[in-house]
Enzyme design. Structure first.
Site: not given
Length: 932
Positions: A479-481, A562
Site C-alpha cells: 500500500n502506497e509504497i 490516490d
C-alpha cells in the site's frame, strides 16, 4: 483441513480402494487454558482465538467496548498453555505424527511432551512440525501441547535496537502507536492505524491440527494451487479468449510422495453436478513436497464466471487426486473455482485508442474475460480488531451490502491480513472481485536475507492458497509504497534515494514478482497499490519490471490515483480532483450514528467533544503510545466540523444527545456528498481523454465504533455514504457538474453498459415549496440522449447567471433519467432510471421549509411509505432503532410535496415486530436546523 474420503478411482482402476489410515484431530476442541504472567491469571481459552478475547470471555477485561488504545498489562509477553490433551494410546501406533498450524500470531515457542519442537515468527504463514519421534518417546500420560506467545511490540523493539537492524532517514517511517512494525511479519494495523485501535493481539488466530498417518503411503494436503488460464496466457499480457482453458493443479503435502505418482481430475458444475471434464493430468512432476500436473479442457466450453452486474457467477467443483504406482489414491482435495480471465492492462495507449480520443500515455484498467469494465467499489479493511470474531455469517451480511450497493470490486488493503478462504468463497458466489495485496503498508522494509526468506515463504503460501478463487483480481506488492514512501525518503535523503529505490525493487520486484509468476499465470502483479505503471517487463532480468516512476510526459496519463484533501474549502471543487486512469483511494471521515456510539460509549460521554469520543478519532494518529493525545485527535474532529459548518445547517438542539446525533448525521451528509461528487467525476472520466475506468473509495466498513472513512458501521448499519454510493453506482446515471466559482453548470449522462444506451433526461426547476418555477428557469424540460458503451456524454450546459430562477436560495433542479439498454451479457433490453438534483447554492444557504413528512407502515407489504406534505424534503432520511442489522431499499433522497415513496427494509440479522416498525423515524435537512 480434513482430508475428504472421496475418490475418483473410476478414472483409473475401479477395484482399488484408497490408501487409508489417516487420523486428523482438530485442535479447536475445548480444553485449552490461557495463562499470563503479567496478569498472574489462568483462564479457559479457545482455538482459534487471541488472548484479548479469552480474557474478555473470562471477565478479566470488563468490556471490549471501552478499550481505547491498549491495556498496559497486555503489552507484556503472554503465554498459552492447554489442559492435558488425552489423544489416545493409538497415537504411538501411527507411522508419523505432525502438528499443523494454519496461523499463529505471531512469535511463538511450541512445546510438545515437554520438548521444544519449534518456533514461529510470521502471522501469515502455515507451519508444520514432525513430532513422530517426540510422541514415541513421550513420558507424559497424556501428551501436552504448549504454545508460548511473545509480545510482538517488545520483540519488534528488540529487533529495532539490535546491532544489525536497518535504519532509515528520520521522519520517514510512520509510527501510528506502537513503533517498529516494519521489522516483523504481523498485521501492521495491529500496531495502530488512523481508523482503528492498537491492541497488538497474540494467539492462534487460525485452526490447528494433529495429523497422524498409520500408512506411510498416505499424504496430508497442506495447500493447493489451482491455476486456470487460457493456453499461452502470460500474467502481464492480455489473454487470447479464443484459446482453450488450461487447468494446472499443484498440491503441497505432508508425507513421502510415492515414486512415479499420477494425478487425476474431475470438474463438475457446482450447482447441477454435471461433469465438465475428467481424466488424468499430464506432465506430472514432483518438487519437494509438491505434486503438479496439467490438462487442457479441449472441445468443451465451461460457463464463464462474471462479476456482479455483468453476468452469472458460474462455479465448478474440481476434485484432484494423487495416485501411487498401484493407482491407489494417496491424497485428494476438492476446490471450488470458476473459469474467467482477469487482466490489469497497463500497456501503452494504442494508435486505435488515440484515434478514439483517448489521451496518450498508458492504460490502467481491468479486463474480465477480454472485456473492459468499470470497476465500482471500495476498500475493505479488517472487519474487526480480532480476526477470530470475523465469521462467515458476518462477512456474508457485509458482502450482501456490497452487491446491494452495486459494487463489483473491493481492494483488500495492506496491511491487514490475507483474507480467509471462506471470504474468497463468498466473493466467488456474489461476484465481488478482490484486488489483493501483500501485507506491506506506508513504511520502508528491511531487505536482509532472513527477512526476504521469511517474506518469500509467506508470498508462496498465500498465492497458492487463494489462486483458485475466480474473485481474485490482482496481486499488488503493498500500500502506497511507490506513491508515498519513495517520495518521502527522496525528500529526507536525496543523495541516498537511489539506495532506497534499489531496496524497493529488491523486495517488490526482484523477490515478489517472480514468486507470483512462478505460482500463477492467471493473475497480474503490480509492485504498489498506486503506481505510474511500468515501462517494460523482462522476466529474465535481475529486476524483471522497469517501473515508470516520474518518467512521464506532460499531457499523457499513467497509472492510478490516490487522493485525500482535508481542506474543506475545496471539497466540491472538481478541478482539484486528480485526473488519471483509475481512482483506488479517496475519501473523508465522518462520525458513526448515535446507535453505534451507544454500543461503546457511556451515556454521559455522548457529546461531540467528549474525551472518549475525541480519543476514538485516530485521525490523526497519536504517533506513539499516548492514550491522551487530544491535539492530534482534535484536528480530525475540527476537519469534520469545518465540513459541516461550510456547507450544511449547523445543528443546535436543546437536548444534548439529540444534538450529538444531529452532528453525527451532519458529518455523514458532508462525507456522502463529497464522495458522490468524486465518484461522478471519476465515472465521467470514462468518456474523457483520461479514459478513467475505476472508482474504489476509502473505505467500505469499520473495524470498531469510531469516526472513520467507512460507509458501513461496525455492526453493519449503513451510513448515508453507502446509500449514496449505491445510487451513484447505478449502471446509467445523470450528474450535474457545477463550477461554483464561474457559475458554469454541465449535465452528463454516464453509462458502464457494454453497448450504447438511449433515453431522455428531464430537467425540472421548482422552489422549495415544490412549485414549478416559471419558464423552467430558462432550461429545456426534456433532452434526449444517446451514450456510448462504457462512456459519458454531455447533454446540457449553461451558466447559472443566464438562467432565471427568481431566488437562488429557493431553487432546486431535479434531473430525472429514463433510458434503455442491455446489461452486460443480457439478451433483453432493460429500463434504467436515475434521479439527481442540483441547487445553485450550498445546502446551508437554502431557504428551507418544513416538508412536514409523514411516515406510514403497511404490515401486508412490509413497506414504509414516506410523503412530503408541505415542501421539498432534502436528504430524506429513514432511521431505525438498535437491535437489528439491515438497510432500507432507498435512503437519503429528495421528495417533492405530494409525492409518496414506498420503501422496503431488508433485515440481515435479527427480527422486527410492530413495536420496532413504529420506532422507525424519518427526517430531512430541515430537521438538522430545527431547535427542539
Amino acid at each position: 483441513m480434513r482430508i475428504r474420503e472421496q475418490t475418483i478411482l473410476a478414472l483409473l482402476s475401479p477395484g482399488l480402494p484408497p490408501v487409508t489410515g489417516q487420523h486428523v484431530l482438530d485442535l479447536s476442541e475445548p480444553g485449552w487454558t490461557v495463562s499470563s504472567k503479567a496478569l498472574n491469571r489462568t483462564v479457559p481459552g479457545r482455538l482459534p482465538s487471541q488472548v484479548h478475547l479469552d480474557l474478555f470471555e473470562a471477565g478479566v477485561i470488563a468490556t471490549m467496548g471501552s478499550m481505547i488504545l491498549t491495556f498496559a498489562g497486555l503489552r507484556m509477553p503472554t503465554g498459552r498453555t492447554p489442559a492435558t490433551l488425552l489423544l489416545g494410546c493409538e497415537l504411538t501406533d501411527h507411522e508419523s505424527t505432525w502438528l499443523v498450524f494454519d496461523g499463529l500470531d505471531t512469535f511463538t515457542t511450541i512445546t510438545f511432551c515437554d520438548q521444544i519442537i519449534g518456533s514461529t515468527y510470521n502471522q501469515f504463514r502455515q507451519y508444520h512440525f514432525d513430532v513422530s519421534q517426540v510422541l514415541k518417546e513421550c513420558k507424559q500420560e497424556g501428551p501436552v501441547l504448549s504454545i508460548n506467545f511473545g509480545s510482538a511490540p517488545n520483540i519488534a523493539n528488540a529487533i529495532a535496537n539490535g546491532p544489525s537492524a536497518e535504519e532509515w532517514p528520520a521522519g520517514v517511517q510512520i509510527t501510528n502507536e506502537y513503533p517498529n512494525r516494519w521489522y516483523i511479519r504481523k498485521e501492521q494495523s495491529d500496531f495502530g492505524w488512523d481508523w482503528g485501535p492498537a491492541f497488538a493481539p497474540a494467539g492462534p488466530w487460525k485452526p490447528a491440527y494433529i495429523v497422524q498417518n498409520k500408512n506411510p503411503d498416505r499424504l496430508y494436503v497442506l495447500n493447493t494451487d489451482l491455476d486456470i488460464y487460457r493456453r499461452g496466457q502470460i500474467n502481464h499480457l492480455p489473454p487470447d479468449q479464443s484459446q482453450s482453458w488450461v487447468v494446472n493443479a499443484s498440491i503441497d503435502v505432508l508425507g513421502s510422495v510415492p515414486q512415479w505418482p499420477s494425478m487425476s481430475v474431475e470438474i463438475k458444475d457446482a450447482y447441477s453436478g454435471v461433469v465438465l471434464s475428467s481424466g488424468l493430468l499430464e506432465n506430472v512432476t514432483v518438487s519437494g513436497n509438491s505434486v503438479t500436473g496439467v490438462t487442457v479442457v479441449d472441445g468443451r466450453t465451461p460457463k464463464l464466471w462474471w462479476p456482479n452486474g455483468m453476468g452469472d457467477q458460474s462455479l465448478y467443483n474440481v476434485t484432484i487426486a494423487v495416485h501411487n504406482h498401484r493407482n491407489q489414491v494417496v491424497a485428494e482435495v476438492m476446490k471450488r473455482t470458476g473459469f474467467r480471465t482477469i487482466f490489469l492492462n497497463q500497456r501503452n495507449i494504442t494508435e486505435e485508442q488515440l484515434a478514439q480520443g483517448v489521451a496518450p500515455g498508458a492504460n490502467w484498467h481491468f479486463e474480465i474475460n477480454g472485456r473492459e469494465f468499470y470497476a465500482k467499489g471500495s476498500n475493505i479493511i479488517p472487519p474487526d480488531a480480532f480476526w477470530p470474531r470475523v465469521t462467515p455469517s458476518r462477512m456474508e451480511r457485509l458482502f450482501d451490502a456490497v452487491t446491494a450497493g452495486n459494487q463489483n470490486m473491493l481492494r483488500v488493503w495492506a496491511s491487514g491480513a490475507y483474507l480467509h478462504d471462506f471470504i474468497y468463497d463468498l466473493a466467488d458466489e456474489k461476484g465481488i472481485l478482490l484486488w489483493s495485496e501483500f501485507q506491506f503498508s506506508d513504511a520502508l522494509y528491511p531487505v536482509d536475507d532472513a527477512f526476504l526468506e521469511n517474506v518469500a515463504a509467506e508470498v508462496v503460501y498465500n498465492v497458492r492458497r487463494v489462486n483458485h478463487h475466480p474473485s481474485l483480481a490482482l496481486w499488488a506488492g503493498g500500500n502506497e509504497i511507490e506513491s508515498l514512501m519513495l517520495p518521502m525518503v527522496r525528500r529526507a535523503d536525496h543523495k541516498g534515494y537511489a539506495k532506497y529505490v534499489g531496496e524497493y525493487e529488491k523486495l517488490y520486484i526482484s523477490l515478489i514478482l517472480p514468486l507470483v509468476y512462478e505460482n500463477t499465470r492467471s493473475i497480474t502483479y503490480s509492485p504498489s497499490s498506486t503506481t505510474e505503471g511500468y515501462l517494460h517487463v523482462n522476466l529474465s532480468a535481475p529486476v524483471p519490471m522497469t517501473e515508470r516512476y516520474s518518467n512521464t510526459t506532460p499531457g499523457s496519463y499513467y497509472g492510478d490515483t490516490d487522493y485525500y484533501n482535508y481542506d474543506t474549502s475545496v471539497s466540491f471543487n472538481y478541478h482539484k480532483y486528480p485526473v488519471g486512469r483509475f481512482a483506488n483511494e479517496f475519501g473523508f471521515h465522518s462520525m458513526p450514528s448515535l446507535q453505534t456510539w451507544q454500543q461503546a460509549v457511556d451515556p454521559k460521554d455522548l457529546y461531540f467533544n467528549s474525551s472518549v469520543v475525541v480519543l476514538r478519532n485516530h485521525h490523526y494518529t497519536a504517533g506513539g503510545l499516548f492514550t491522551d493525545n487530544y491535539q492530534n485527535s482534535s484536528r480530525g474532529m475540527g476537519e469534520m466540523t469545518m465540513g459541516v459548518e461550510s456547507y450544511y445547517p449547523i445543528p443546535s438542539k436543546s437536548d444534548p444527545v439529540a444534538n450529538f446525533s444531529a452532528w453525527c448525521h451532519a458529518t455523514q451528509l458532508f462525507q456522502a456528498d463529497m464522495y458522490k461528487a468524486q465518484i461522478q467525476f471519476y465515472r465521467r472520466g470514462s468518456g474523457m481523454p483520461e479514459r478513467q475506468l475505476g472508482s474504489l473509495y476509502w473505505q467500505l466498513e469499520d473495524t470498531w465504533q469510531a469516526p472513520t472513512w467507512a460507509g458501513i458501521e461496525y455492526d453493519g448499519r449503513w451510513k448515508m455514504l453507502h446509500y449514496v454510493a449505491r445510487d451513484i453506482y447505478e449502471p446509467i446515471i445523470v450528474s450535474p457538474f457545477w463550477n461554483y466559482t464561474t457559475g458554469d453548470l454541465e449535465v452528463y449522462v454516464t453509462s458502464d453498459l457494454w453497448e450504447p444506451a438511449q433515453g431522455t433526461v428531464n430537467l425540472t426547476w421548482v422552489d422549495l415549496s415544490g412549485k414549478s418555477i416559471a419558464g423552467n428557469a430558462g432550461t429545456p424540460e426534456s433532452i434526449p440522449f444517446s451514450v456510448g458503451a462504457l462512456n459519458a456524454t454531455d447533454v446540457y450546459s449553461a451558466n447559472v447567471a443566464d438562467l432565471s430562477p427568481p431566488d437562488l436560495t429557493d431553487s432546486i433542479l431535479i434531473l430525472s433519467l429514463a433510458g434503455e439498454g442491455y446489461l452486460p451479457n443480457a439478451r433483453t433490453r432493460s429500463e434504467f432510471r436515475h434521479e439527481n438534483q442540483f441547487t445553485p447554492v450550498f445546502p446551508k444557504d437554502l431557504a428551507l421549509r418544513d416538508p412536514k413528512l409523514e411516515l406510514a407502515y403497511n404490515p401486508d407489504t412490509r413497506t414504509f411509505t414516506v410523503e412530503a406534505t408541505a415542501g421539498v424534503s432534502l436528504y430524506t432520511w429513514l432511521d431505525y432503532p438498535a437491535g437489528v442489522v439491515g438497510y432500507f431499499e432507498q435512503n437519503g433522497f429528495v421528495l417533492l410535496p405530494g409525492m409518496k415513496k414506498e420503501i422496503g427494509f431488508v433485515v440481515q440479522e435479527g427480527s422486527v415486530d410492530e413495536d420496532w416498525m413504529r420506532s422507525v423515524t424519518v427526517t430531512s435537512l430541515w430537521d438538522q436546523k430545527v431547535r427542539e
